[in-house]
Scaffold this motif. Sequence first.
Motif, PDB file in Angstrom:
ATOM      1  N   TYR A  10    -126.309  22.484 -23.598  1.00 17.75           N
ATOM      2  CA  TYR A  10    -125.859  21.823 -24.810  1.00 17.75           C
ATOM      3  C   TYR A  10    -124.433  22.652 -25.317  1.00 17.75           C
ATOM      4  N   SER A  16    -120.072  17.764 -19.343  1.00 13.84           N
ATOM      5  CA  SER A  16    -119.633  16.582 -19.896  1.00 13.84           C
ATOM      6  C   SER A  16    -120.583  16.286 -21.123  1.00 13.84           C
ATOM      7  N   ARG A  17    -120.301  15.378 -22.010  1.00 12.50           N
ATOM      8  CA  ARG A  17    -121.191  14.708 -22.953  1.00 12.50           C
ATOM      9  C   ARG A  17    -122.332  13.891 -22.365  1.00 12.50           C
ATOM     10  N   SER A  18    -121.969  13.098 -21.291  1.00 10.12           N
ATOM     11  CA  SER A  18    -122.829  12.263 -20.590  1.00 10.12           C
ATOM     12  C   SER A  18    -123.776  13.272 -19.875  1.00 10.12           C
ATOM     13  N   ARG A  21    -123.818  17.996 -22.941  1.00 11.15           N
ATOM     14  CA  ARG A  21    -123.465  18.787 -23.841  1.00 11.15           C
ATOM     15  C   ARG A  21    -123.247  18.066 -25.080  1.00 11.15           C
ATOM     16  N   ARG A  22    -123.849  18.705 -26.295  1.00  6.82           N
ATOM     17  CA  ARG A  22    -123.954  18.317 -27.718  1.00  6.82           C
ATOM     18  C   ARG A  22    -123.043  18.744 -28.497  1.00  6.82           C
ATOM     19  N   PRO A  24    -118.753  19.708 -29.625  1.00  9.17           N
ATOM     20  CA  PRO A  24    -117.332  19.270 -29.562  1.00  9.17           C
ATOM     21  C   PRO A  24    -116.781  20.151 -28.330  1.00  9.17           C
ATOM     22  N   GLN A  25    -115.825  19.776 -27.611  1.00  6.35           N
ATOM     23  CA  GLN A  25    -115.181  20.796 -26.550  1.00  6.35           C
ATOM     24  C   GLN A  25    -114.610  21.966 -27.265  1.00  6.35           C
ATOM     25  N   ALA A  28    -117.542  24.382 -27.722  1.00 11.34           N
ATOM     26  CA  ALA A  28    -118.111  24.811 -26.196  1.00 11.34           C
ATOM     27  C   ALA A  28    -117.657  26.045 -25.685  1.00 11.34           C
ATOM     28  N   ASN A  77    -128.933  18.702 -34.545  1.00  7.00           N
ATOM     29  CA  ASN A  77    -127.465  18.425 -34.528  1.00  7.00           C
ATOM     30  C   ASN A  77    -126.969  19.772 -35.338  1.00  7.00           C
ATOM     31  N   GLN A  81    -124.689  23.018 -33.561  1.00  6.70           N
ATOM     32  CA  GLN A  81    -123.558  23.282 -33.991  1.00  6.70           C
ATOM     33  C   GLN A  81    -123.290  24.744 -34.788  1.00  6.70           C
TER      34      GLN A  81
END
Length: 92
Positions: A10, A16-18, A21-22, A24-25, A28, A77, A81
């Motif tokens: 995550y 990648s998001r797909s 990963r949950r 934003p870059q 991360a 979420n 975050q």
Amino acid sequence: MVENVIWPAYLDAAVSRSKGRRVPQDLAVPEPTVDEIAAAAQQVGYDAVIERDRTYPREYEPRGRVLVKDADDASKNDLVQAIAAYVTALRE
């Protein structure tokens, strides 16, 4: 009692998001560990339990997972975050 599962994928900047990963870059981090995630969850104010022998379904190598207990007051979420922000801060 709510248990949220937080996988290292995550928060991984190389994922990648797909692929899972949950965050934003910019939040991360490269190769987050379950120890960092658990420490960040405790900094946010939740109890964290590390399960090291677990494998994220989209990966082949076991990196473990973190169970965050009693996170009723935040959505998953928001929780991910906040943990990502603390992992970033722990690495600085």
